[in-house]
Write an enzyme that holds these catalytic residues in place. Sequence first.
Site, PDB file in Angstrom:
ATOM      1  N   GLU A 149       0.795  -1.225   0.000  1.00 28.64           N
ATOM      2  CA  GLU A 149       0.000   0.000   0.000  1.00 28.64           C
ATOM      3  C   GLU A 149       0.830   1.279   0.000  1.00 28.64           C
ATOM      4  O   GLU A 149       0.408   2.275  -0.590  1.00 28.64           O
ATOM      5  CB  GLU A 149      -0.936   0.011   1.220  1.00 28.64           C
ATOM      6  CG  GLU A 149      -2.069  -0.991   1.159  1.00 28.64           C
ATOM      7  CD  GLU A 149      -3.108  -0.628   0.109  1.00 28.64           C
ATOM      8  OE1 GLU A 149      -3.450   0.570  -0.014  1.00 28.64           O
ATOM      9  OE2 GLU A 149      -3.556  -1.537  -0.604  1.00 28.64           O
ATOM     10  N   SER A 415     -46.473 -32.673  25.478  1.00 32.50           N
ATOM     11  CA  SER A 415     -46.544 -33.207  26.842  1.00 32.50           C
ATOM     12  C   SER A 415     -45.477 -32.653  27.765  1.00 32.50           C
ATOM     13  O   SER A 415     -45.533 -32.875  28.980  1.00 32.50           O
ATOM     14  CB  SER A 415     -46.440 -34.733  26.812  1.00 32.50           C
ATOM     15  OG  SER A 415     -47.593 -35.293  26.230  1.00 32.50           O
TER      16      SER A 415
END
Length: 753
Positions: A149, A415
């Site tokens: 960069e 249940s």
Amino acid sequence: MANRRDSRIEPSFEGPPQARSSAGLSVNEEDRVVPSNRKASAKRKPAKGKSSRAKRGRSRRGLFGVLGRLFYWCFVFAIWGGIAVAGIVVYYGAKMPAATTWSIPDRAPNIKIVSADGQLLANRGMSGGEAVGLHEMSPYIPEAVIAIEDRRFYSHFGIDPIGLSRAMVTNVLGGRFSQGGSTLTQQLAKNLFLTPDRTLERKVQEVLLALWLEHKHTKDQILEMYLNRVYFGSGAYGVEAASRRYFGKSARDVTLSEAALLAGLLKAPSRLSPARDPKAAEERSQLVLAAMRDEGKISAKEMTSAMSAPATRAPSYWTGSENYVADTIMEELPDLIGDVRGDIVIDSTVDLNLQKLAEQSIRRLIDESGKKLNVTQGALVSIDDSGAVRAMVGGYDYSTSQFDRASEARRQPGSAFKPFVYMAALEAGRTPDSIRNDAPIKIGNWTPDNYGGKYFGKVTLATALAKSLNSVAAQLTMEVGPNAVVEAAHRMGIQSDLIANTSIALGTSEVTPLELTSAYVPFANGGYKPDIHFIRRVTTTEGKVLYDSGGGSTPRVVKPEIVGMMNSMMTGTVEIGTARKAAFAWPSAGKTGTSQNSRDAWFVGYTANLTTGVWFGNDDGSAMKKVTGGALPAQAWHEFMVAAHEGVPVRPLPGTWKSTPADTIVPDEIPAANNTAPVPSTSVGQQAPARPAAPVAQAPVRAARPAQTVDADGPSMPEDDGATASIKHPVPPGDVGGPRKKRQTSILDLLGG
């Protein structure tokens, strides 16, 4: 006289004297002030050599003249260009705040969530990761970023004229904008202060801010700020978040090849993300490695070795079931500390090792049986006696679906809701030895059939609960009244709205796995309802405590004798009932649940140490292939609980109730029950008003289902050691539940059967 006149010399303009013409004086063409159009009759030709030298002189003077004029005008243009640039800088600079007011904005707060033993669960916040010092991160990361960069980062003054010129030439020759020429300092200035707009004003401001940054901060400080704030794609800001996102590790442990991949992302974070295009990310990382070799950062051998590393295959989203926990914590955090204004650390209650075990169990069972049994999702919640959530899995894979089925999905419990029916009956005077006739009954237009049409005649309540007999649960609901069942469930911890009709006996009202599991905790801890929580403590990075859960008061919601009776009955579910696959060395109890057509399968069980609930099903509500609560849920529960209790001293369940013949109540001695269960005595504690259901995220669309639910807990029911024989319908009449007080039928009863 005549002789003197003849001898005088007349003036002439033509060299030697000539004879006078009749016209008098004469001049040739050269003597005229204004030459005529006539050409001289004869011209003297210059010498050949002299003419060539003259031409060469004139040519040299012409070339120098052109260059001189070019230099002159370039100089003029440069002066005016400089004046124009200075004017633009002054103009846009004047629009900025005074430099004395400039300051580095605070980095977006990071929220670090750690497990009970200090392991990282997740990072949350805008950055998605904590800030890491330049000396802490892998040295390959800054070297890779500088090489690709801004190779002259440590030598320029914030602006790189060489790099800028090179970028301009490249753009002109290429006919398109391919290089920007911005330094890392300029990029940081843009990220800190400016918008990404490509305008002249923003570029000028970027340059001014870059110069200011270089003046105020060292190169290392600038590089550290840049690496901790720059975007690396896939929602990751900063090297720590990116390392966690793509490699599942800290930036401190990043390898050379991984550092090259991170540095390569900066050119186009979204497009080059390995979560989107692993091949493009790998190709870019190889360019970074070559640049590092050219700059002398690495050797040729290191470059070759790094290039041979396999390409990174990152998931499309954050992965790991611990992210379900992190999302829930983030929802609760604002109510505890308000707005987050700085980096904080959250100490959670979750045990990461247990979390991984739970996730592995859910995924393994679905991988092995999912296609065969048409099961695509599962959830698990485990809570200790203090209310601390120790593990929570909200689905098969967080990376593909972030919807949390553990805390947000409301499903019919079947249940698994029956313990609240039996608890209300015990509080109304029944005991586990009370007798009921398990037989086909009809309540209005509703017939609560047992699984497979199998009935057992006269059974104790303990046997009825262990075998999950629907007819007995419906009878008990009619005896104590649906309102008593709803009140008991809310008192234990159910927060969802429950419809008080007779079908609630079979779990027709929807609940979440988290609240259903939490409602079983009082059975495990002796009757106390703790505050269910995920967060133990919140501190700043400096150690200042912002929140501490503390001990808090834990009200008693069930009498000790009722807890003892319930634990005695639900132990039978694991020992001889529908959850035999869940049994292990510790004393345990629980209840299975299966909704109509096997849309939902549950098992919620507990020891004196942990209460764990498991659910399996499908998001669209489609039926599974005969999956019951005693199958996959019980298996997952068993695997998790065995691992969770390894090395932990065995403890008995609370309560000492024992079955005795004297406690048995025959059907004709059962007292009539009111429609509403009695409020517990003062020894149980003051009942808190029912809390409204908390808003939840919208669940995946599910098919509509009828209100009636028929339990299907297992393909067969175990016999009761010969005490009662399995018999087929029809059997004794349905009015076997003892005398009932007549009650008015409400519209809800009609709708629910």
